[in-house]
Design a protein around this motif. Structure first.
Motif, PDB file in Angstrom:
ATOM      1  N   GLY A   5       0.793  -1.216   0.000  1.00 20.28           N
ATOM      2  CA  GLY A   5       0.000   0.000   0.000  1.00 20.28           C
ATOM      3  C   GLY A   5       0.824   1.263   0.000  1.00 20.28           C
ATOM      4  N   ILE A   6       0.168   2.340   0.368  1.00 15.27           N
ATOM      5  CA  ILE A   6       0.782   3.667   0.363  1.00 15.27           C
ATOM      6  C   ILE A   6       0.698   4.263   1.760  1.00 15.27           C
ATOM      7  CG2 ILE A   6       0.276   4.071  -2.074  1.00 15.27           C
ATOM      8  CD1 ILE A   6      -2.131   5.774  -1.158  1.00 15.27           C
ATOM      9  N   ARG A   7       1.518   5.252   1.985  1.00 11.30           N
ATOM     10  CA  ARG A   7       1.468   6.000   3.251  1.00 11.30           C
ATOM     11  C   ARG A   7       1.001   7.410   2.939  1.00 11.30           C
ATOM     12  NH1 ARG A   7       7.088   3.974   6.016  1.00 11.30           N
ATOM     13  NH2 ARG A   7       6.357   1.851   6.310  1.00 11.30           N
ATOM     14  N   VAL A   8       0.032   7.871   3.738  1.00 12.70           N
ATOM     15  CA  VAL A   8      -0.454   9.236   3.600  1.00 12.70           C
ATOM     16  C   VAL A   8      -0.510   9.880   4.977  1.00 12.70           C
ATOM     17  CG1 VAL A   8      -1.793   8.786   1.509  1.00 12.70           C
ATOM     18  CG2 VAL A   8      -2.897   8.620   3.717  1.00 12.70           C
ATOM     19  N   SER A   9      -0.400  11.175   4.981  1.00  8.96           N
ATOM     20  CA  SER A   9      -0.492  11.955   6.206  1.00  8.96           C
ATOM     21  C   SER A   9      -1.810  12.704   6.162  1.00  8.96           C
ATOM     22  CB  SER A   9       0.676  12.939   6.260  1.00  8.96           C
ATOM     23  OG  SER A   9       0.607  13.731   7.418  1.00  8.96           O
ATOM     24  N   VAL A  10      -2.586  12.628   7.248  1.00 10.09           N
ATOM     25  CA  VAL A  10      -3.889  13.285   7.315  1.00 10.09           C
ATOM     26  C   VAL A  10      -3.825  14.387   8.359  1.00 10.09           C
ATOM     27  CG1 VAL A  10      -6.357  12.993   7.695  1.00 10.09           C
ATOM     28  CG2 VAL A  10      -5.025  11.127   6.684  1.00 10.09           C
ATOM     29  N   ARG A  28      -1.586   3.998   6.591  1.00  6.89           N
ATOM     30  CA  ARG A  28      -1.145   3.108   5.518  1.00  6.89           C
ATOM     31  C   ARG A  28      -2.421   2.607   4.875  1.00  6.89           C
ATOM     32  NH1 ARG A  28       3.301   1.501   4.484  1.00  6.89           N
ATOM     33  NH2 ARG A  28       4.368  -0.396   4.025  1.00  6.89           N
ATOM     34  N   LEU A  29      -2.558   2.840   3.555  1.00  9.54           N
ATOM     35  CA  LEU A  29      -3.786   2.543   2.830  1.00  9.54           C
ATOM     36  C   LEU A  29      -3.486   1.740   1.569  1.00  9.54           C
ATOM     37  CD1 LEU A  29      -5.269   6.157   2.950  1.00  9.54           C
ATOM     38  CD2 LEU A  29      -5.891   4.245   4.422  1.00  9.54           C
ATOM     39  N   ASP A  72       1.332   7.517  -2.803  1.00  9.84           N
ATOM     40  CA  ASP A  72       2.267   7.426  -1.689  1.00  9.84           C
ATOM     41  C   ASP A  72       2.864   8.794  -1.374  1.00  9.84           C
ATOM     42  OD1 ASP A  72       3.681   5.859   0.245  1.00  9.84           O
ATOM     43  OD2 ASP A  72       5.477   6.113  -0.985  1.00  9.84           O
ATOM     44  N   GLY A  73       2.842   9.146  -0.087  1.00  6.09           N
ATOM     45  CA  GLY A  73       3.427  10.407   0.367  1.00  6.09           C
ATOM     46  C   GLY A  73       2.485  11.593   0.342  1.00  6.09           C
TER      47      GLY A  73
END
Length: 85
Positions: A5-10, A28-29, A72-73
């Motif tokens: 998956g990808i990592r995102v910041s919320v 992580r999505l 990602d990111g």
């Protein structure tokens, strides 16, 4: 990023920030998750009262629609409407 998956910041503001106890949550999505689906991955204490009416989404500092795919990111901001006059 791999198949994991990808990592995102919320980024969270107002009552969402208070509920989380922080202004930012790292997630992580699955790849290509839409922006609007971020809500269902937030901690329970943030989601407890449901998605606030009128919430807007920003993706990497630009307003976006809930269906925009994440990469990602990316940084997503959940922005609540401002009340008062």
């Amino acid at each position: 990023m791999d198949d994991a998956g990808i990592r995102v910041s919320v980024r969270l503001f107002a009552s969402l920030r208070e509920a989380a106890g922080a202004g930012r949550v790292e997630l992580r999505l699955p790849a290509a998750t839409p922006v609007g689906a971020v809500w269902s991955h937030l901690p329970d204490e943030v989601r407890r009262h449901g998605l606030p009416e009128g919430v807007r989404y920003a993706l990497n500092h630009e307003w976006t629609l809930p269906g925009a795919p994440l990469r990602d990111g990316d940084e997503v901001a959940l922005v609540l409407p401002v009340s008062g006059g």
